[in-house]
Every structure is written in C-alpha cells, then in structure tokens.
Design an enzyme around this catalytic site. Structure first.
Site, mmCIF file in Angstrom:
data_model
loop_
_atom_site.group_PDB
_atom_site.id
_atom_site.type_symbol
_atom_site.label_atom_id
_atom_site.label_comp_id
_atom_site.label_asym_id
_atom_site.label_seq_id
_atom_site.Cartn_x
_atom_site.Cartn_y
_atom_site.Cartn_z
ATOM 1 N N GLN A 104 20.490 -24.276 6.491
ATOM 2 C CA GLN A 104 21.397 -23.443 7.307
ATOM 3 C C GLN A 104 21.916 -22.355 6.344
ATOM 4 O OE1 GLN A 104 24.392 -25.904 9.951
ATOM 5 N NE2 GLN A 104 23.657 -27.209 8.415
ATOM 6 N N ASN A 105 21.251 -22.676 5.078
ATOM 7 C CA ASN A 105 22.065 -21.451 4.159
ATOM 8 C C ASN A 105 21.313 -19.996 4.203
ATOM 9 O OD1 ASN A 105 23.848 -23.211 3.610
ATOM 10 N ND2 ASN A 105 22.747 -23.860 1.576
ATOM 11 N N VAL A 106 21.845 -19.063 3.942
ATOM 12 C CA VAL A 106 21.187 -17.521 3.939
ATOM 13 C C VAL A 106 21.312 -17.044 2.777
ATOM 14 C CG1 VAL A 106 22.103 -17.394 6.576
ATOM 15 C CG2 VAL A 106 23.692 -16.677 4.336
ATOM 16 N N ASP A 107 21.376 -17.961 1.574
ATOM 17 C CA ASP A 107 21.601 -17.601 0.498
ATOM 18 C C ASP A 107 20.288 -17.493 -0.700
ATOM 19 O OD1 ASP A 107 21.123 -20.374 -0.436
ATOM 20 O OD2 ASP A 107 23.266 -20.750 -0.597
ATOM 21 N N HIS A 122 19.109 -20.370 9.812
ATOM 22 C CA HIS A 122 19.809 -19.224 10.038
ATOM 23 C C HIS A 122 19.530 -17.816 9.514
ATOM 24 C CE1 HIS A 122 23.320 -22.403 11.083
ATOM 25 N NE2 HIS A 122 22.735 -22.094 12.367
ATOM 26 N N CYS A 153 16.652 6.472 8.752
ATOM 27 C CA CYS A 153 16.923 7.094 9.937
ATOM 28 C C CYS A 153 18.256 7.461 10.550
ATOM 29 C CB CYS A 153 16.194 6.378 11.055
ATOM 30 S SG CYS A 153 16.737 4.840 11.666
ATOM 31 N N THR A 191 26.629 -30.612 4.868
ATOM 32 C CA THR A 191 26.883 -29.635 6.029
ATOM 33 C C THR A 191 27.880 -30.250 7.069
ATOM 34 O OG1 THR A 191 25.660 -28.953 8.169
ATOM 35 C CG2 THR A 191 24.771 -30.851 7.330
ATOM 36 N N SER A 192 28.615 -29.696 7.657
ATOM 37 C CA SER A 192 29.745 -30.144 8.272
ATOM 38 C C SER A 192 29.304 -30.843 9.583
ATOM 39 C CB SER A 192 31.000 -29.097 8.775
ATOM 40 O OG SER A 192 30.221 -28.060 9.476
ATOM 41 N N ASN A 216 27.795 -36.157 0.891
ATOM 42 C CA ASN A 216 29.080 -35.267 1.421
ATOM 43 C C ASN A 216 30.188 -35.674 0.837
ATOM 44 O OD1 ASN A 216 31.055 -33.476 2.852
ATOM 45 N ND2 ASN A 216 29.455 -32.909 3.996
#
Ligand code: NAD
Ligand code: ZN
Length: 250
Positions: A104-107, A122, A153, A191-192, A216
């Site tokens: 789920q990480n975007v890093d 994500h 642009c 993850t939560s 966790n």
C-alpha cells in the site's frame, strides 16, 4: 502461549513449506526508514487529516493545499533508505520463497531494496503526471520550490498515487486479488487493516484456505483472523525470520 522464538520458528517453517507466499505491506514497514505512517504515534494524522489533504476533491479544488502534504511526504521519502524489513522480503524473493509483495506504500522502498515483483496497490509518489496533457515526469526532475509544480504545458502535476476518493488501479486490484486467492501463506506486515479494499486481501487469502501471519507492534482488525500474530516492529521480526529461514536452508 508460545514465546517470541517459537513464533519466529513457526513462521520460518511455514515459509519453507509454503508453495506460494505473498506479502501485504503497509506504512508500518517503512516506519523504521523514517517515514511516518498516517495513523498512530507520530503519524501524519496528528498534524493533517490525510483524508482531507490527500482527497481528490481537495486536489481538484485547491492543488496547492494538497501539495503541502505531497511535498512533505516526497521530501521525507527522498531521504529514506530501505530498512532490514524491506531487505528481508527482497532476500525471500531471491531465495524463491516469496512470489510477490502487494504494497500500500507509495515510497518505492521495496523496489530500492531489490524486490522485483511488487504490486503498487496505491500507486507511487515518485512519478508525477500532468492533469492536462498526461505527460509523465520523475519527481526527482521537478522542483518543488513552488507548489503546485506545473508541467511545461501549464497544467498542474499530480503524483501517480491513489488519492482518497479515487479507485484502485484496475490492474493492481485484479492481480492482488489473484495473488490473495492463489497463495497458501500471506504475510501481513505493518498495515492498520483499515484502508479498503487493501484490508480485505487477508480475508480473501484466508477464505481461499491460506495461512495468515501478521507482524505489527499493535493488534489490528486483521489480528483475529491471523493464524500467527508476531507482535513487534517489522525490522527486528523480519530479520529474525530471514535468519531462521537461512539457518534451516543450510
Ligand atoms: P497506517 O498508517 O494506517 O498504519 C500503520 C500500521 O503500521 C499500524 O498498524 C501500526 O501499528 C504499524 N506499525 C507502526 N510501526 C511499525 C513497525 N515498526 N513495524 C511494523 N508495523 C508498524 O498504514 P496503512 O494501513 O498502510 O494505511 C495508510 C495508507 O496511507 C496506506 O495505504 C498508504 O497508501 C498510505 N501511506 C503510505 C506511506 C508510505 O508509502 N510509506 C506512509 C504513510 C501512508
Ligand atoms: Zn502538461
């Protein structure tokens, strides 16, 4: 109650006997790389409400406001390095013991650690695209001195991350579900278990007969379906697991 070492032994044996292991990772796996999660202690949620700042509606109405959060995350992510948890998953893949990571990480830290088969549920915040002409740019090539950054642009740039209020990229959703249905072991790390539909992947895996292992420091809504729950930070726990796996392979 089994002790910590028994749990590590149990997870290592499960990995070695599994035919198809998949990992689902969330913001918690990157905490030890210095990237704050959204929820919990030190989380971004204490200062911003990400559901407001990172909502597609906020972005469309007031991109500069959304970019306050994006810019902070990008600056932290640029300095971050993979930690032992990312490296342990990359090693498992190299050993042929991990089929894929659904993150789920975007890093981009799984890829930096050497993992190859990564589904970015994500998207990511490393690539930007223009909302007018669609042109893609690496974030590292764009100045963030003024926000929002603009395309040549004149259009506003946005990260290729899924914002609140947006759908999960179709390919990522389909391939994640396939992996969750096909796996016989799912490692759920940091993850939560709250953000949907990612949080339903362990349920899909469990319903398809897979064993679920959760790592966790806190219990989550996933804990009650987990066959094994290892309470602890991802760096230490995954380092201990990979060490035990490699010992058993010798
Ligand atoms: P979350 O922020 O909701 O939850 C983080 C979880 O990590 C919590 O359950 C917490 O107990 C756990 N955790 C904290 N420290 C840990 C450690 N050392 N080891 C293991 N676990 C630890 O994260 P989420 O469920 O992934 O959902 C938030 C969404 O926000 C994500 O889907 C993601 O898209 C985005 N996000 C991404 C990043 C990133 O890319 N690094 C950072 C923040 C938020
Ligand atoms: Zn453009």
């Amino acid at each position: 109650m089994p002790g910590y070492d028994d749990l590590i032994e149990d997870v290592a044996s499960s990995i070695l006997s599994s035919k198809h292991t998949v990992a689902l990772t969330g913001a918690g796996i990157s905490v030890e790389s210095g990237i704050a999660p959204f929820r919990g202690k030190g989380g971004l949620w204490e200062r911003y409400d990400p559901e407001e700042y990172a909502h597609i509606a906020t972005f469309m109405q007031n991109p500069a406001r959304a970019w306050v959060l994006f810019k902070e995350m990008i600056e932290v992510i640029r300095r971050a390095k993979p930690n032992p948890a990312h490296l342990a998953l990359a090693r498992l893949e190299e050993l042929g013991l991990l089929s894929c990571i659904i993150t789920q990480n975007v890093d981009n830290l799984h890829q930096s650690a050497g993992s190859r088969n990564v589904i970015e549920f994500h998207g990511n915040i490393i690539n930007l695209s223009c909302i007018e002409c669609g042109k893609k740019q690496r974030c590292s090539e764009v100045s963030l001195d003024e926000i929002p950054p603009l395309c040549a642009c004149g259009g506003v740039l946005r990260p290729d991350a899924v914002l609140f209020g947006e759908a999960i990229p179709f390919d990522a959703l389909v391939s994640s579900r396939k992996e969750a249905e096909a796996c016989d072991l799912m490692l759920v790390i940091g993850t939560s278990g709250i953000v949907q539909p990612a949080a339903s992947m362990p349920l899909v895996a469990k319903d398809s007969g897979a064993k679920v292992v959760e790592i966790n420091p806190e219990e989550t809504p996933i804990t009650f379906i987990a066959d094994i729950f290892v309470k602890g930070g991802a760096g230490r726990v995954l380092s201990d697991i990979i060490r035990r796996v490699e010992d058993k392979l010798r």
